[in-house]
Design an enzyme around this catalytic site. Structure first.
Site, short mmCIF file in Angstrom:
data_model
loop_
_atom_site.label_atom_id
_atom_site.label_comp_id
_atom_site.label_asym_id
_atom_site.label_seq_id
_atom_site.Cartn_x
_atom_site.Cartn_y
_atom_site.Cartn_z
CG HIS A 20 39.45 50.31 37.60
ND1 HIS A 20 40.42 49.61 37.40
CD2 HIS A 20 38.40 49.50 37.29
CE1 HIS A 20 40.01 48.44 36.78
NE2 HIS A 20 38.84 48.48 36.81
CG HIS A 198 39.62 43.62 34.89
ND1 HIS A 198 40.29 43.98 35.93
CD2 HIS A 198 38.76 44.79 34.51
CE1 HIS A 198 39.72 44.79 36.49
NE2 HIS A 198 38.70 45.38 35.69
CD GLU A 201 35.69 44.93 30.56
OE1 GLU A 201 36.97 44.88 30.93
OE2 GLU A 201 34.96 45.97 30.91
CG ASP A 279 34.61 48.62 35.82
OD1 ASP A 279 35.74 48.45 36.28
OD2 ASP A 279 34.28 48.50 34.55
CG ASP A 280 36.33 52.50 35.47
OD1 ASP A 280 37.43 52.66 36.00
OD2 ASP A 280 36.14 51.54 34.92
N1 ADE Z 1 40.32 49.84 33.80
C1 ADE Z 1 39.29 50.58 34.09
N2 ADE Z 1 38.31 50.09 33.73
C2 ADE Z 1 38.28 49.06 33.23
C3 ADE Z 1 37.58 47.90 32.75
N3 ADE Z 1 36.33 48.02 32.59
N4 ADE Z 1 38.20 46.97 32.05
C4 ADE Z 1 39.33 46.93 32.10
N5 ADE Z 1 40.08 47.61 32.59
C5 ADE Z 1 39.63 48.83 33.10
ZN ZN Z 2 37.60 47.09 36.07
#
Ligand code: ADE
Ligand code: ZN
Length: 337
Positions: A20, A198, A201, A279-280
């Site tokens: 993201h 997604h 998770e 991911d982030d």
């Molecule tokens: N947006 C940013 N990171 C995310 C994640 N791990 N799961 C769902 N939405 C997200």
């Molecule tokens: Zn994600």
């Protein structure tokens, strides 16, 4: 040993398929953009921001993530956000990346779609010219908002259709199952987008089935909870439906208590097309290579397993088959000692 692995890893061409862009916003840039636009944040220093990176679940992270992204306002901000990440790609040898961008996050601050796209395109074109960076953009839609809002965003993206490869579905998973977005995915499919979402998770294996059977996705983001349903695991393996797994994210968001509990190698052993992603990265303690290094350190992942995961990344990508094949051939000849 660890140093040699890191050196070996660094030289291998890699993909990243689950990133993201707002999750790559570094604390120093968050603070400088807040200052530039006169936005008050509850943090004064980089250490203050980083001290807030303590999450108990996905939602506690998303609250900070959306606050951070609220400082992005003009074309230059979007350019720098994209360029910061693409420079990491250059440095880590991530030769192809598929990046999720989330226009609905900026809409409440009256940011035009065209402003955001102008900044992103400028950075992508420079990176392509300067070091041959390959980038695909994923229009990631937010599942805590309505399907109507997502459909309006999909329509707004029509003017930039050739700049996107796929749509995705992100944000608060629990309580927002894939079945809420059936019309959205049908509309995207009609427009020729590839489809990812997604699922699994924090949400149950049932959400993965819904993403496959109702949304008809090509790829699942995360998907680690598939192990709770043996029939689903067999299906994912047989159909080679890729999972874009994000190890550091999973530990930071308490999907697993420790990296040593992560099931990624189990998924690989069961024949799934598992890939490694960050991911982030600004919030979860590392970019792509840090994820591989964490797996090696905590699970004893070896070089053959690493190469398999990297190959899976190319297989799972939306690159043209001829490009995929060339990378896969190169990787099949890569030394694993
Ligand atoms: N947006 C940013 N990171 C995310 C994640 N791990 N799961 C769902 N939405 C997200
Ligand atoms: Zn994600």
């Amino acid at each position: 040993m660890a140093d040699q692995y890191a050196e070996w890893l660094a030289a291998i061409p890699k993909t990243e398929l689950h990133l993201h862009l707002d999750g790559s916003l570094q604390a120093h840039r968050m603070l400088s953009l807040a200052d530039k636009h006169g936005i008050r944040l509850p943090y004064a220093t980089v250490s203050d921001v980083e001290a807030a990176y303590q999450f108990k679940d996905l939602q506690s992270f998303l609250d900070l993530y959306y606050l951070g992204a609220s400082v992005l306002r003009d074309e230059d901000d979007f350019y720098h956000l994209m360029m910061d990440y693409l420079l990491v790609c250059r440095d880590e040898n991530i030769v192809h990346t598929e990046i999720m961008i989330e226009p609905q996050t900026y809409a409440p601050n009256s940011v035009e779609f065209a402003t955001m796209m102008a900044g992103f395109s400028r950075a992508i074109n420079e990176a392509a010219e300067n070091w041959g960076q390959s980038v695909g953009l994923i229009l990631s839609l937010l599942r805590h908002l309505s399907e109507e809002d997502a459909l309006e965003t999909l329509q707004a993206a029509d003017a930039f259709r050739d700049q996107f490869i796929a749509i995705g579905l992100a944000s608060s998973e629990l309580g927002n199952p894939p079945e809420k977005f059936v019309r959205l995915y049908a509309a995207a499919r009609e427009r020729g987008y590839r489809l990812v979402a997604h699922a699994g998770e924090e949400g149950p294996a049932e959400y993965i089935w819904q993403a496959l059977n109702l949304l008809h996705v090509d790829r699942i983001d995360h998907g680690v909870r598939c192990l709770e349903d043996p029939k689903l695991v067999v299906h994912l393996a047989k159909a080679r439906i890729p999972l874009t797994v994000c190890p550091l994210s999973n530990v930071r968001l308490c999907v697993f208590d420790n990296m040593s509990d992560h099931t990624l190698l189990q998924l690989l052993e069961q024949g799934l097309c598992v890939t490694v992603n960050s991911d982030d990265p600004a919030y979860f303690g590392g970019y792509l290579s840090a994820n591989y290094l964490a797996l090696q350190a905590s699970l004893g992942m070896d070089r053959a397993q690493t190469l398999k995961l990297i190959k899976n990344g190319f297989e799972a990508s939306f690159l043209a088959d001829s490009v995929k094949d060339a990378y896969l051939k190169q990787l099949s000849e890569w030394p694993n000692s």
